[in-house]
Motif scaffolding. Structure first.
Motif, PDB file in Angstrom:
ATOM      1  N   ASN A  16     -10.613  -7.369   5.296  1.00 57.94           N
ATOM      2  CA  ASN A  16     -11.047  -6.013   5.591  1.00 57.94           C
ATOM      3  C   ASN A  16      -9.830  -5.112   5.436  1.00 57.94           C
ATOM      4  OD1 ASN A  16     -13.778  -6.593   6.325  1.00 57.94           O
ATOM      5  ND2 ASN A  16     -12.983  -7.533   8.171  1.00 57.94           N
ATOM      6  N   ARG A  17      -9.752  -4.445   4.309  1.00 54.74           N
ATOM      7  CA  ARG A  17      -8.550  -3.710   3.990  1.00 54.74           C
ATOM      8  C   ARG A  17      -8.458  -2.415   4.776  1.00 54.74           C
ATOM      9  NH1 ARG A  17      -8.649  -3.960  -2.480  1.00 54.74           N
ATOM     10  NH2 ARG A  17     -10.532  -2.794  -2.091  1.00 54.74           N
ATOM     11  N   ALA A  18      -7.253  -2.096   5.209  1.00 51.11           N
ATOM     12  CA  ALA A  18      -7.016  -0.833   5.894  1.00 51.11           C
ATOM     13  C   ALA A  18      -7.019   0.304   4.889  1.00 51.11           C
ATOM     14  CB  ALA A  18      -5.669  -0.891   6.616  1.00 51.11           C
ATOM     15  N   PRO A  19      -7.352   1.517   5.325  1.00 48.00           N
ATOM     16  CA  PRO A  19      -7.293   2.649   4.407  1.00 48.00           C
ATOM     17  C   PRO A  19      -5.886   2.825   3.860  1.00 48.00           C
ATOM     18  CG  PRO A  19      -8.497   3.232   6.391  1.00 48.00           C
ATOM     19  CD  PRO A  19      -7.856   1.892   6.636  1.00 48.00           C
ATOM     20  N   VAL A  20      -5.796   3.342   2.645  1.00 47.16           N
ATOM     21  CA  VAL A  20      -4.514   3.597   1.998  1.00 47.16           C
ATOM     22  C   VAL A  20      -4.307   5.098   1.965  1.00 47.16           C
ATOM     23  CG1 VAL A  20      -3.191   3.362  -0.118  1.00 47.16           C
ATOM     24  CG2 VAL A  20      -4.739   1.537   0.604  1.00 47.16           C
ATOM     25  N   LEU A  21      -3.162   5.541   2.416  1.00 41.27           N
ATOM     26  CA  LEU A  21      -2.851   6.959   2.461  1.00 41.27           C
ATOM     27  C   LEU A  21      -1.878   7.288   1.353  1.00 41.27           C
ATOM     28  CD1 LEU A  21      -2.563   9.768   3.787  1.00 41.27           C
ATOM     29  CD2 LEU A  21      -0.893   8.762   5.336  1.00 41.27           C
ATOM     30  N   GLY A 318      -7.929   5.999   1.009  1.00 35.25           N
ATOM     31  CA  GLY A 318      -8.890   5.056   0.456  1.00 35.25           C
ATOM     32  C   GLY A 318      -8.558   3.635   0.852  1.00 35.25           C
ATOM     33  N   ASP A 319      -9.364   2.686   0.385  1.00 39.19           N
ATOM     34  CA  ASP A 319      -9.165   1.288   0.752  1.00 39.19           C
ATOM     35  C   ASP A 319      -8.865   0.411  -0.456  1.00 39.19           C
ATOM     36  OD1 ASP A 319     -12.583  -0.016   0.911  1.00 39.19           O
ATOM     37  OD2 ASP A 319     -11.709   1.497  -0.387  1.00 39.19           O
ATOM     38  N   ASN A 320      -8.634   1.023  -1.608  1.00 38.08           N
ATOM     39  CA  ASN A 320      -8.436   0.244  -2.822  1.00 38.08           C
ATOM     40  C   ASN A 320      -7.197   0.750  -3.577  1.00 38.08           C
ATOM     41  OD1 ASN A 320      -8.598  -1.098  -5.283  1.00 38.08           O
ATOM     42  ND2 ASN A 320     -10.821  -0.947  -5.408  1.00 38.08           N
ATOM     43  N   PRO A 321      -6.058   0.060  -3.457  1.00 39.40           N
ATOM     44  CA  PRO A 321      -4.841   0.519  -4.136  1.00 39.40           C
ATOM     45  C   PRO A 321      -4.991   0.648  -5.642  1.00 39.40           C
ATOM     46  CG  PRO A 321      -4.320  -1.160  -2.507  1.00 39.40           C
ATOM     47  CD  PRO A 321      -5.819  -1.129  -2.623  1.00 39.40           C
ATOM     48  N   SER A 322      -5.771  -0.225  -6.266  1.00 35.44           N
ATOM     49  CA  SER A 322      -5.892  -0.203  -7.728  1.00 35.44           C
ATOM     50  C   SER A 322      -6.748   0.961  -8.208  1.00 35.44           C
ATOM     51  CB  SER A 322      -6.501  -1.520  -8.229  1.00 35.44           C
ATOM     52  OG  SER A 322      -7.830  -1.665  -7.764  1.00 35.44           O
ATOM     53  N   VAL A 323      -7.467   1.604  -7.294  1.00 38.54           N
ATOM     54  CA  VAL A 323      -8.320   2.740  -7.666  1.00 38.54           C
ATOM     55  C   VAL A 323      -7.823   4.024  -7.013  1.00 38.54           C
ATOM     56  CG1 VAL A 323     -10.636   3.730  -7.506  1.00 38.54           C
ATOM     57  CG2 VAL A 323     -10.352   1.320  -8.080  1.00 38.54           C
ATOM     58  N   ASP A 324      -7.707   4.016  -5.682  1.00 33.78           N
ATOM     59  CA  ASP A 324      -7.370   5.230  -4.950  1.00 33.78           C
ATOM     60  C   ASP A 324      -5.909   5.632  -5.130  1.00 33.78           C
ATOM     61  OD1 ASP A 324      -9.968   5.489  -3.762  1.00 33.78           O
ATOM     62  OD2 ASP A 324      -9.463   3.792  -2.498  1.00 33.78           O
ATOM     63  N   VAL A 325      -5.003   4.663  -5.140  1.00 34.54           N
ATOM     64  CA  VAL A 325      -3.582   4.967  -5.258  1.00 34.54           C
ATOM     65  C   VAL A 325      -3.151   5.069  -6.714  1.00 34.54           C
ATOM     66  CG1 VAL A 325      -1.262   4.101  -4.809  1.00 34.54           C
ATOM     67  CG2 VAL A 325      -3.005   3.968  -3.024  1.00 34.54           C
ATOM     68  N   LYS A 326      -3.664   4.186  -7.562  1.00 34.84           N
ATOM     69  CA  LYS A 326      -3.240   4.155  -8.960  1.00 34.84           C
ATOM     70  C   LYS A 326      -3.443   5.505  -9.646  1.00 34.84           C
ATOM     71  CE  LYS A 326      -4.126   1.787 -13.346  1.00 34.84           C
ATOM     72  NZ  LYS A 326      -4.935   0.742 -14.033  1.00 34.84           N
ATOM     73  N   GLY A 327      -4.607   6.100  -9.453  1.00 30.84           N
ATOM     74  CA  GLY A 327      -4.877   7.375 -10.097  1.00 30.84           C
ATOM     75  C   GLY A 327      -3.982   8.482  -9.582  1.00 30.84           C
ATOM     76  N   ALA A 328      -3.745   8.504  -8.267  1.00 26.15           N
ATOM     77  CA  ALA A 328      -2.875   9.530  -7.697  1.00 26.15           C
ATOM     78  C   ALA A 328      -1.456   9.388  -8.219  1.00 26.15           C
ATOM     79  CB  ALA A 328      -2.902   9.417  -6.171  1.00 26.15           C
ATOM     80  N   ARG A 329      -1.002   8.168  -8.391  1.00 29.46           N
ATOM     81  CA  ARG A 329       0.339   7.921  -8.920  1.00 29.46           C
ATOM     82  C   ARG A 329       0.485   8.475 -10.345  1.00 29.46           C
ATOM     83  NH1 ARG A 329       2.027   1.713  -7.354  1.00 29.46           N
ATOM     84  NH2 ARG A 329       3.730   2.276  -5.950  1.00 29.46           N
ATOM     85  N   GLN A 330      -0.576   8.387 -11.118  1.00 30.90           N
ATOM     86  CA  GLN A 330      -0.515   8.846 -12.501  1.00 30.90           C
ATOM     87  C   GLN A 330      -0.472  10.365 -12.597  1.00 30.90           C
ATOM     88  OE1 GLN A 330      -3.732   7.058 -14.703  1.00 30.90           O
ATOM     89  NE2 GLN A 330      -3.341   5.042 -13.872  1.00 30.90           N
ATOM     90  N   VAL A 331      -0.888  11.050 -11.527  1.00 33.60           N
ATOM     91  CA  VAL A 331      -0.951  12.506 -11.544  1.00 33.60           C
ATOM     92  C   VAL A 331       0.314  13.128 -10.968  1.00 33.60           C
ATOM     93  CG1 VAL A 331      -2.170  14.535 -10.664  1.00 33.60           C
ATOM     94  CG2 VAL A 331      -3.453  12.535 -11.428  1.00 33.60           C
ATOM     95  N   PHE A 332       0.767  12.620  -9.824  1.00 28.07           N
ATOM     96  CA  PHE A 332       1.890  13.234  -9.129  1.00 28.07           C
ATOM     97  C   PHE A 332       3.167  12.465  -9.436  1.00 28.07           C
ATOM     98  CE2 PHE A 332      -1.904  14.040  -6.523  1.00 28.07           C
ATOM     99  CZ  PHE A 332      -1.920  15.426  -6.603  1.00 28.07           C
TER     100      PHE A 332
END
Length: 354
Positions: A16-21, A318-332
């Protein structure tokens, strides 16, 4: 100053993954000012599990509003899910979470399809997925749209195993005879296909989509150039009500592409939207700025005149680093990633830190 990614816990190994900020810049001491940060929330696995709110998410969201119900902090829901118009999803979320959520605060995987209206507004298109995909496209302004289910019903035997499906095995006397097609589907070619949300009948949809895409938009015709194909998202799995993750729209895309590439000389061509597409995050930032300008008033700046000013921090929760974090990394270009187990009070903890 250069920021870096920090992994506090190995989220991929958690059941049960914790949210990713995700935050686009470092926290600053003057965050007490209103409207200098915005928040984008994932829904499945973060705000809801199925239709049940997670932990204290309703109470946490209420902290984003003032005593009179005005929005203090601009936020939106950024999800790869969909299948219903944003107006309906906003109403459902409002009822489940107990706060007033505007349609403009709901950005679904298929929301970017609006940008294709100029190209296909008056062309015959099909839409498939759970919910009501044809209604979604119609509300975006597309004039000639059919659901794949309706479209397939006009072609006898296009789905050779339909008679064995439980939901179609009603007595012959109870079966509905296909209505007269609203459009000339037997001669007019499909100009584009849209996978709006997770398909319900994978077998039928893969078969019919292969027919449409191989024939240039007219099932049964000879091989021609493939019409455009658009997916609302491409995530392989997502967290729903079941304890373990469920196969998502990306899994359907892999199945379709694998089969199409075997039976067709030329490989499948398609465009996928949804997280982690950088466009989605840039669009979310623009919407948050609009919400900041229209709903949030900061009298500490602009000489008391309401209006937007640059965000100091943008959060993607979010709870999915490969989706929620990956996209944000590509933008900022400057970012810091914090993974913490907020459990049931994750947002309350976040807000107390401001």
């Amino acid at each position: 100053m250069r920021f870096h990614a920090t992994t506090i816990s190995r989220v991929s190994q958690l059941k049960n993954r914790a949210p990713v900020l995700f935050q686009s810049s470092q926290l600053r001491s003057n965050h007490q000012k209103r409207c200098n940060f915005g928040i984008a929330f994932d829904i499945d696995g973060v705000i809801l599990r199925g239709r049940v709110p997670t932990g204290g998410s309703p109470q946490a969201l209420r902290r984003l509003y003032g005593d009179s119900g005005e929005l203090k902090v601009p936020y939106l829901f950024l999800t790869n899910g969909g299948g219903v118009p944003e107006t309906k999803r906003a109403k459902e979320l409002s009822e489940l979470l107990g706060v007033n959520i505007l349609p403009s605060q709901v950005v679904q995987g298929h929301s970017p399809f609006r940008n294709l209206l100029k190209k296909f507004e008056n062309e015959l298109i099909i839409a498939t997925g759970k919910g009501n995909p044809a209604l979604v496209m119609s509300e975006y302004g597309f004039k000639k749209v059919l659901s794949l289910e309706e479209y397939a019903s006009y072609f006898e035997s296009i789905d050779p195993v339909s008679q064995y499906k439980r939901w179609t095995t009603a007595p012959v006397s109870d079966r509905k005879t296909p209505a007269v097609p609203r459009y000339d589907v037997f001669s007019e070619r499909i100009k584009a296909a849209f996978v709006v949300s997770d398909p319900v009948d994978w077998g039928r949809d893969i078969q019919v989509l292969c027919d449409i895409l191989r024939s240039g938009g007219l099932p049964g015709d000879a091989n021609r150039n493939q019409p455009p194909l658009y997916f609302a998202a491409d995530d392989l799995e997502y967290q729903a009500a079941f304890p373990s993750e469920r196969l998502g729209l990306g899994a359907f895309r892999i199945a379709l592409e694998s089969i199409f590439n075997i039976i067709n000389p030329k490989g499948l061509e398609y465009v996928s939207y949804g997280k982690p597409n950088p466009f989605v995050f840039k669009n979310a930032e623009a919407i948050l700025s609009q919400l900041q300008s229209s709903s949030c008033i900061d009298h500490s700046e602009n000489n008391g005149v309401s209006g937007s000013h640059p965000f100091e921090t943008l959060y993607m929760i979010g709870d999915n680093p490969s989706v929620d974090v990956k996209g944000a990394r590509q933008v900022f270009s400057e970012e810091k990633i914090i993974m913490q187990n907020f459990q049931q009070t994750w947002l309350l903890t976040l807000l107390r830190r401001q």
